[in-house]
Design an enzyme around this catalytic site. Structure first.
Site, PDB file in Angstrom:
ATOM      1  N   GLY A   1       0.839  -1.365   0.026  1.00  0.00           N
ATOM      2  CA  GLY A   1       0.148   0.019   0.059  1.00  0.00           C
ATOM      3  C   GLY A   1       0.870   1.306  -0.083  1.00  0.00           C
TER       4      GLY A   1
ATOM      5  N   GLN B   1       3.150  10.131   1.080  1.00  0.00           N
ATOM      6  CA  GLN B   1       4.590   9.284   1.113  1.00  0.00           C
ATOM      7  C   GLN B   1       5.205   9.722  -0.085  1.00  0.00           C
ATOM      8  OE1 GLN B   1       2.716   5.335   2.204  1.00  0.00           O
ATOM      9  NE2 GLN B   1       4.544   5.311   3.142  1.00  0.00           N
TER      10      GLN B   1
ATOM     11  N   CYS C   1       6.303   0.442   7.518  1.00  0.00           N
ATOM     12  CA  CYS C   1       5.949   1.505   6.762  1.00  0.00           C
ATOM     13  C   CYS C   1       6.895   1.898   5.782  1.00  0.00           C
ATOM     14  CB  CYS C   1       5.534   2.700   7.410  1.00  0.00           C
ATOM     15  SG  CYS C   1       4.932   4.231   6.506  1.00  0.00           S
ATOM     16  N   LEU C   2       6.853   2.173   4.515  1.00  0.00           N
ATOM     17  CA  LEU C   2       7.884   2.290   3.533  1.00  0.00           C
ATOM     18  C   LEU C   2       8.676   3.719   4.012  1.00  0.00           C
ATOM     19  CD1 LEU C   2       6.251   1.397   0.150  1.00  0.00           C
ATOM     20  CD2 LEU C   2       7.946   0.237   1.460  1.00  0.00           C
TER      21      LEU C   2
ATOM     22  N   HIS D   1      -4.123   1.755   7.814  1.00  0.00           N
ATOM     23  CA  HIS D   1      -2.840   2.080   8.015  1.00  0.00           C
ATOM     24  C   HIS D   1      -2.641   3.177   6.901  1.00  0.00           C
ATOM     25  CE1 HIS D   1       1.813   1.730   8.161  1.00  0.00           C
ATOM     26  NE2 HIS D   1       1.680   2.307   7.020  1.00  0.00           N
ATOM     27  N   GLU D   2      -3.200   2.926   5.617  1.00  0.00           N
ATOM     28  CA  GLU D   2      -3.038   4.019   4.658  1.00  0.00           C
ATOM     29  C   GLU D   2      -3.935   5.257   4.839  1.00  0.00           C
ATOM     30  OE1 GLU D   2      -0.574   3.519   2.804  1.00  0.00           O
ATOM     31  OE2 GLU D   2      -0.348   1.368   3.039  1.00  0.00           O
TER      32      GLU D   2
ATOM     33  N   HIS E   1      -2.520   7.873   7.089  1.00  0.00           N
ATOM     34  CA  HIS E   1      -1.428   8.565   6.625  1.00  0.00           C
ATOM     35  C   HIS E   1      -1.971  10.030   5.965  1.00  0.00           C
ATOM     36  CE1 HIS E   1       2.567   6.795   6.066  1.00  0.00           C
ATOM     37  NE2 HIS E   1       2.157   5.381   5.652  1.00  0.00           N
TER      38      HIS E   1
END
Ligand code: CO
Length: 171
Positions: A46, A51, A97-98, A139-140, A143
């Site tokens: 995702g 991000q 997380c990226l 999670h997304e 963000h």
């Protein structure tokens, strides 16, 4: 399409509340295509627009069936996503997380949610998600509100060994 640079915590763009999308034109289409390519290049399951340093309410998620690996992963693109209902039942799971590379943490999330939003052309959509898919969406969408998984976990740890990196991560 192009792979975009993923910004890393503590970049302050990650902490902003992202803006609602109202223009579904060419720029949005390019952003979505780039986000899909960036997510796949990492690879991640995702990605949220903040991000890649774009403060807009857009997420992409690509995740396969938990029980049946023969089912190919499904791609979800959601513009202006909103969680309209979430189960009272919660479950703990390990997330990464990226934008916080090398770290993981245990986060409590609803086991089932309903997400409402728009597709890439502005048409209303509704998605029912459970299990890991529900976790990834939560999670997304966090963000987009400037929330990171480290805000929701009591303990964050460094991923050091091979074993730990195999834990499914909701990026
Ligand atoms: Co993330």
């Amino acid at each position: 399409m192009a792979v975009r640079k993923i910004i890393i915590h503590p970049n302050e763009i990650l902490r902003r509340k992202a803006h609602k999308v109202s223009d579904f034109g060419k720029d949005l289409q390019t952003l979505i295509e780039d986000m899909v390519e960036t997510m796949r290049a990492e690879p991640g399951v995702g990605l949220a627009a903040p991000q890649v340093a774009v403060s807009l309410r857009v997420i992409v998620v690509e995740f396969g069936d938990e029980e049946d690996e023969s089912i190919p992963p499904k791609l979800y693109v959601v513009v202006n996503p909103e969680i309209v209902s979430s189960s009272e039942e919660m479950v703990k799971g390990v997330e990464g997380c990226l934008s916080i590379p090398g770290f993981a943490g245990e986060v409590n999330r609803s086991t089932e949610i309903v997400v409402r939003g728009q597709n890439r052309h502005g048409k209303p959509i509704r998605i029912k998600a459970k299990g890991w898919l529900a976790r990834i969406f939560q999670h997304e969408i966090d963000h987009l509100n400037g929330i990171l998984f480290i805000d929701r976990t009591e303990k964050v740890w460094k991923i050091e060994d091979e074993e730990a990196t195999k834990i499914p991560a909701a990026d």
